[in-house]
Scaffold this active site. Structure first.
Site, PDB file in Angstrom:
ATOM      1  N   GLY A   1      42.873  42.311  50.400  1.00 49.49           N
ATOM      2  CA  GLY A   1      42.766  41.560  49.266  1.00 49.49           C
ATOM      3  C   GLY A   1      43.534  42.106  48.405  1.00 49.49           C
ATOM      4  O   GLY A   1      44.569  42.935  48.494  1.00 49.49           O
ATOM      5  N   ILE A   2      43.672  41.615  46.934  1.00 47.61           N
ATOM      6  CA  ILE A   2      44.232  42.130  45.779  1.00 47.61           C
ATOM      7  C   ILE A   2      43.139  42.937  44.870  1.00 47.61           C
ATOM      8  O   ILE A   2      42.174  42.555  44.858  1.00 47.61           O
ATOM      9  CB  ILE A   2      44.886  41.233  45.041  1.00 47.61           C
ATOM     10  CG1 ILE A   2      45.968  41.766  43.961  1.00 47.61           C
ATOM     11  CG2 ILE A   2      43.780  40.165  44.481  1.00 47.61           C
ATOM     12  CD1 ILE A   2      46.701  40.690  43.404  1.00 47.61           C
ATOM     13  N   GLY A   3      43.898  43.994  44.100  1.00 50.27           N
ATOM     14  CA  GLY A   3      42.980  44.520  43.311  1.00 50.27           C
ATOM     15  C   GLY A   3      43.059  46.270  43.405  1.00 50.27           C
ATOM     16  O   GLY A   3      43.570  46.625  44.412  1.00 50.27           O
ATOM     17  N   ALA A   4      42.425  46.799  42.574  1.00 50.96           N
ATOM     18  CA  ALA A   4      42.297  48.218  42.639  1.00 50.96           C
ATOM     19  C   ALA A   4      41.777  48.798  44.055  1.00 50.96           C
ATOM     20  O   ALA A   4      42.232  49.749  44.448  1.00 50.96           O
ATOM     21  CB  ALA A   4      41.598  48.775  41.438  1.00 50.96           C
TER      22      ALA A   4
ATOM     23  N   GLU B   1      45.809  36.979  54.647  1.00 51.91           N
ATOM     24  CA  GLU B   1      46.329  35.909  53.901  1.00 51.91           C
ATOM     25  C   GLU B   1      47.282  36.217  52.776  1.00 51.91           C
ATOM     26  O   GLU B   1      47.956  35.583  52.525  1.00 51.91           O
ATOM     27  CB  GLU B   1      44.849  35.274  53.346  1.00 51.91           C
ATOM     28  CG  GLU B   1      43.995  36.182  52.396  1.00 51.91           C
ATOM     29  CD  GLU B   1      42.933  35.415  52.129  1.00 51.91           C
ATOM     30  OE1 GLU B   1      42.369  34.511  52.786  1.00 51.91           O
ATOM     31  OE2 GLU B   1      42.296  35.614  51.106  1.00 51.91           O
TER      32      GLU B   1
ATOM     33  N   GLY C   1      39.241  33.188  51.372  1.00 54.99           N
ATOM     34  CA  GLY C   1      39.303  33.451  53.192  1.00 54.99           C
ATOM     35  C   GLY C   1      38.381  34.455  53.345  1.00 54.99           C
ATOM     36  O   GLY C   1      38.714  35.069  54.556  1.00 54.99           O
TER      37      GLY C   1
END
Length: 452
Positions: free
Chosen positions: A238-241, A261, A359
């Site tokens: 996913g996204i983020g730190a 995704e 997702g």
């Protein structure tokens, strides 16, 4: 009738593509005027949101030349927030969010103060979004940014194939903003000029996602997760730190693959470093597969005409059966709360919708079904600057990932595989992943619930 490639019918000649392009070329104002009052409009996700078209539509709504529009989308950005999703326009353009973010939270907070609604949430998993938009809701218009047209008359959705491709095939009005900064990407991610109602040319730098600052917990979790990843595994991030920390901890691995995704800068850096080769993938070998991307300029430049990267619709990329065809699939997803049964709430906070399911469940199930695969749910052990535990007796919101599906759980306190554990063993293991100052209280609650 078969046609020699050098003797194609006139309707497929490149000059005709140019003529079709010229016929459909429009101003933003004229293109926006094609959307009537009462329309159901799908706006592209994230980077694919078209600034000139959205500004023109917002201007028409502000002048009360159009109204009663339902706007459907995932992951709004500042592009939408400054145009069609301005608070004062929400009585004419009603945002229907399939994934909340900061813009929706701000709109809802103000609307609650005034005793009204400004955002409507549509619960759905990411994989289901194309079907929900095209069949259940039946959107009739698409607004999206695309790359310039190629020699065959196709535009690439570039960073955002996701649900845009499906909607482009069913919508009555496909209205595109052609931006030379949008990368041309390979895969199943194109729309033909003959399907387009109007085109607008607008050169604007693509929206860039800034890096979230990493905390010590992120680095600890990243190291723990990296230890669960084998050489040759295929990744979803996913996204983020936290995902960035995982990617940073994987630089000593070999021959990793990507089926995700979201394609992030962290994954791109692993490709550039030769850590991700996709050489051992059992599905799409040699290719990084994604459905949307958010990153910086170097990310988008890396995507442009890169034969090692392919984009596909989200109902393919996020299909658990497709995901499971990747041997040694490893999915890494974040959550907001985990209860002592092992269920996760990853979308609700303080009694309100905070994000959405996205997702997560798609990849949890796909990775778990993969041969040698691992599904990992990760979070800091605490929230609210250490004043609240993310490991809780009972969830405060809806279940995003059911307890039956959760496999590995990781906090900075450790990692545990819940599969095969009894309910009391699960509770004890999860209490062990909580911050030490919350464990005694969790044990009391577990006893009161009859779990231990």
């Amino acid at each position: 009738m078969a046609v020699d490639a050098d003797k194609r019918p006139l309707e497929f000649a490149m000059t005709d593509f140019a003529a079709l392009y010229a016929e459909r070329l429009s101003t933003p104002e004229a293109a926006a005027a094609l959307i009537p009052s009462g329309a159901k409009v799908a706006m592209a996700l994230g980077v694919g949101q078209p600034p000139a078209l959205l500004r023109a539509l917002a201007d028409r709504a502000e002048a009360r030349q159009v109204g009663d529009i339902n706007l459907y989308y995932l992951l709004s950005t500042a592009i939408a927030g400054e145009t069609v999703m301005r608070y004062e326009l929400t009585d004419r353009i009603r945002p229907h969010s399939l994934f909340h973010g900061a813009i929706e939270r701000k709109l809802e907070a103000r609307a609650i103060e005034e005793g009204r609604r400004a955002v409507w949430f549509v619960p759905t998993g990411f994989q289901q979004a194309p079907r929900v938009l095209t069949q259940e809701i039946g959107v009739d218009a698409l607004l999206a940014t695309v790359s310039p047209m190629d020699a065959e008359g196709y535009f690439s959705f570039g960073t955002n194939t996701d649900y845009a491709l499906a909607v482009s095939k069913s919508a009555q009005r496909v209205i595109l903003e052609v931006n030379p900064h949008m990368p041309r990407v390979f895969g199943d991610c194109r729309v033909h000029v003959s399907k387009v109602a109007a085109l607008v040319e607008h050169a604007a730098p693509l929206l860039e996602a800034g890096k979230a600052p990493q905390q010590p917990q992120d680095l600890a979790i990243g190291a723990l997760i990296a230890g669960l990843v084998e050489d040759g595994a295929t990744l979803q991030m996913g996204i983020g730190a936290l995902p960035d920390a995982v990617c940073a901890a994987l630089h000593d691995h070999r021959d990793l693959g990507v089926h995700t995704e979201m394609l992030t800068p962290g994954l791109v850096e692993l490709m550039k470093a030769g850590v991700v080769t996709n050489a051992r993938k059992t599905l799409h070998p040699g290719k990084t597969v994604f459905t949307f991307s958010m990153g910086d300029r170097s990310t988008y430049q890396f995507l442009h005409e890169n034969p090692a990267v392919e984009a596909y619709p989200v109902d393919y990329v996020n299909d658990p059966a497709v995901i499971a065809r990747n041997d040694r699939m490893v999915s890494v997803n974040a959550t907001l709360q985990i209860d002592l049964f092992g269920a996760c709430c990853s979308e609700h906070l303080n009694g309100r919708q905070y994000t959405a399911a996205g997702g997560q469940l798609d990849f949890v199930r796909g990775a778990t079904a993969s041969q040698g695969g691992k599904s990992i749910i990760a979070c800091h052990s605490t929230a609210a600057r250490g004043t609240a535990s993310r490991i809780v007796a009972r969830l405060d919101g809806p279940v995003t990932t059911p307890r039956n599906d959760v496999q590995y759980v990781v906090t900075e306190q450790g990692a545990v595989n819940l599969k095969g554990l009894t309910d009391d063993a699960r509770a004890r293991a999860l209490i062990g992943l909580a911050a030490p100052e919350f464990r005694e209280g969790l044990e009391r609650e577990a006893r009161a619930m009859g779990l231990i």
